[in-house]
Design a protein around this motif. Structure first.
Motif, PDB file in Angstrom:
ATOM      1  N   ASP A 227       0.829  -1.219   0.000  1.00 59.56           N
ATOM      2  CA  ASP A 227       0.000   0.000   0.000  1.00 59.56           C
ATOM      3  C   ASP A 227       0.859   1.262   0.000  1.00 59.56           C
ATOM      4  N   TRP A 228       2.005   1.215   0.668  1.00 61.67           N
ATOM      5  CA  TRP A 228       2.900   2.383   0.620  1.00 61.67           C
ATOM      6  C   TRP A 228       3.384   2.609  -0.817  1.00 61.67           C
ATOM      7  N   VAL A 229       3.773   1.513  -1.445  1.00 61.43           N
ATOM      8  CA  VAL A 229       4.280   1.622  -2.817  1.00 61.43           C
ATOM      9  C   VAL A 229       3.181   2.144  -3.742  1.00 61.43           C
ATOM     10  N   ARG A 230       2.006   1.581  -3.592  1.00 61.07           N
ATOM     11  CA  ARG A 230       0.875   1.984  -4.429  1.00 61.07           C
ATOM     12  C   ARG A 230       0.585   3.477  -4.282  1.00 61.07           C
ATOM     13  N   ARG A 231       0.652   3.945  -3.031  1.00 56.08           N
ATOM     14  CA  ARG A 231       0.309   5.335  -2.755  1.00 56.08           C
ATOM     15  C   ARG A 231       1.381   6.294  -3.298  1.00 56.08           C
ATOM     16  N   HIS A 232       2.637   5.940  -3.131  1.00 57.25           N
ATOM     17  CA  HIS A 232       3.703   6.893  -3.486  1.00 57.25           C
ATOM     18  C   HIS A 232       4.299   6.677  -4.864  1.00 57.25           C
ATOM     19  N   MET A 233       4.086   5.503  -5.436  1.00 59.15           N
ATOM     20  CA  MET A 233       4.744   5.223  -6.719  1.00 59.15           C
ATOM     21  C   MET A 233       3.753   4.731  -7.772  1.00 59.15           C
ATOM     22  N   THR A 234       2.471   4.841  -7.491  1.00 64.73           N
ATOM     23  CA  THR A 234       1.394   4.430  -8.410  1.00 64.73           C
ATOM     24  C   THR A 234       1.486   2.948  -8.772  1.00 64.73           C
TER      25      THR A 234
END
Length: 443
Positions: A227-234
């Motif tokens: 979820d962190w990756v999804r939020r910050h790196m699409t």
DNA sequence: TCTGGGGTCCTAGGACCC
DNA sequence: TCTGGGGTCCTAGGACCC
């Protein structure tokens, strides 16, 4: 043993990334064997930046993208051979390399001028290694270009493998990461050795954000929460992370996606302060863009023009602008495109600036043949006019192909010698493989 | 005096329609 | 007179690639 390894890989994809080493430098060396051990660099258009370095040049500390003028004396002192870029040569050498590679697999994606992804499913262990080495040898023998091969179970891991391969002389040009797919400690060790900014898909911005979170290696990136990756790196970033974990998200793209835009632009050799010079340049770039459009059997629905001053000259006042315009009907007819581009330039050109660059863009591209008709096409006489225009374009394209670009050109593009705005290209090598006249230079 | 060129994809936000 | 939500399309900006 090899059989067991083969069975293990059965049913899962094997991606190989074949990457030409220091491609532009290697192309120059093919025709200049005397440069085999000398440092070589190739400059960007306008002889602005270093865009390719041989291993010796890298060892001298010449960075990728380094401005030439800052390193000129260091390059001269070290006896480095300096070339302007020669895309006619590199493009031709590239297609020779690709054609050799394509004989090794039916599934291949030409990813860039110097890289290709290959699917080598069903091979593993020693057979995979032998296959990759055979490919390398044959490319080298038939084209003179050295390549390295990275192999993994996803495209991103193949990229990692290729990077490791180049950094490790003991690999002898091939690094197969599929060997370690079932060994978590080995995978950890490999991914630990790769800085996060060297991972495919992680650029400067993301690398900085990751560093702020304490993430510095490919392994740390792999282990971040989704979820962190999804939020910050699409989703793009999430795909990268999943691929590092060995979950394929990116397919081989055998057929290139249809092109969406054509851009043609150059930096000026000298600052441009005359409107007429800017018009000549825009006309020249539009002529190239339109020729490319026809070469690919496309029509453009929109035309764009942009201008820009030199952002590096802080003492100059700065200005940049871009406008687009939609045409009544899509076209590939140079005179119409020229007229439209000239009008657009006049809309954004401001007096009193020192311009560094102008360019044109064609968008809203669609296939010329088999497209949907337009009501305007049905106007009386329009079909005949189109036919005549097509014929004119075909003749001028053919003449330019036969006798060299610029044989037939538009007065709006400037008359040869007076093109003050033209880019610098002081060190271009001959077009050995595509122009007979220039081949003669070798003998 | 000098710092490349040509692309793609994703997302957010606004316009517009029903 | 006031008020709703959802879908689609377009654009600008940001990120990436070689």
């Amino acid at each position: 043993m090899a059989l067991i390894a083969s069975l293990k890989n059965a049913g899962s994809p094997v991606f190989a990334l074949v990457d030409c080493n220091n491609f532009y430098c290697s192309c120059e060396r093919v025709f200049r064997p005397d440069l085999a051990r000398r440092p070589v660099v190739v400059l960007s258009n306008n002889d602005g930046c270093v865009i390719a370095r041989s291993a010796e040049a890298k060892a001298l500390g010449i960075a990728m993208g380094a401005p030439y003028f800052k390193f000129r004396s260091r390059l001269e002192r070290s006896g480095t051979a300096v070339f302007s870029s020669n895309y006619a040569l590199y493009g031709d050498m590239s297609s020779r390399v690709m054609s050799v590679l394509s004989s090794y697999t039916p599934d291949m994606e030409i990813y860039s001028i110097d890289e290709a992804f290959l699917r080598l499913d069903g091979l593993a262990g020693r057979r995979l290694d032998a296959h990759a080495q055979a490919m390398r040898r044959q490319v080298r023998q038939w084209t003179g270009i050295p390549v390295s091969v990275g192999i993994g179970i996803t495209k991103t891991l193949a990229k990692v493998a290729s990077r490791v391969c180049k950094a490790t002389p003991a690999c002898d040009g091939v690094f197969d990461m599929t060997r370690y797919r079932d060994s978590a400690p080995a995978m950890d060790r490999i991914l630990d050795s790769v800085p996060v900014e060297d991972v495919w898909g992680v650029g400067r911005r993301h690398a900085a954000r990751l560093a702020a979170r304490g993430v510095f290696s490919a392994r740390q990136l792999r282990d971040l929460p989704d979820d962190w990756v999804r939020r910050h790196m699409t989703v793009t970033g999430l795909h990268t992370v999943l691929e590092l974990r060995g979950i394929p998200c990116l397919e081989l793209e055998a057929a290139p996606a249809p092109r969406r835009t054509i851009v043609s632009s150059r930096s000026f050799g000298h600052p441009v302060e005359e409107r007429s010079d800017a018009h000549e340049a825009v006309a020249d770039y539009m002529t190239r863009a339109a020729a490319k459009l026809r070469r690919e059997s496309l029509l453009a629905q929109s035309v764009g023009v942009f201008v820009r001053t030199n952002a590096f000259r802080q003492e100059d006042s700065q200005y940049a602008n871009f406008v687009t315009d939609t045409l009544e009907r899509p076209t590939d007819y140079t005179p119409h495109l020229l007229r439209r581009a000239a009008a657009l330039l006049d809309r954004i050109y401001r007096e009193g600036f020192r311009y560094k660059k102008v360019g044109v863009m064609l968008s809203g591209l669609e296939p010329k043949f088999g497209r949907q008709g337009n009501l305007l096409d049905c106007l009386p006489g329009e079909a005949e006019k189109d036919k005549a225009r097509d014929a004119l374009m075909q003749v001028s394209d053919a003449l330019n192909a036969r006798y060299g670009r610029g044989t037939v050109r538009y007065a709006a593009g400037g008359a040869g010698e007076e093109r003050r705005w033209h880019m610098r290209q002081a060190f271009r090598s001959p077009r050995y493989t595509t122009t007979w006249e220039e081949l003669a230079v070798v003998g």
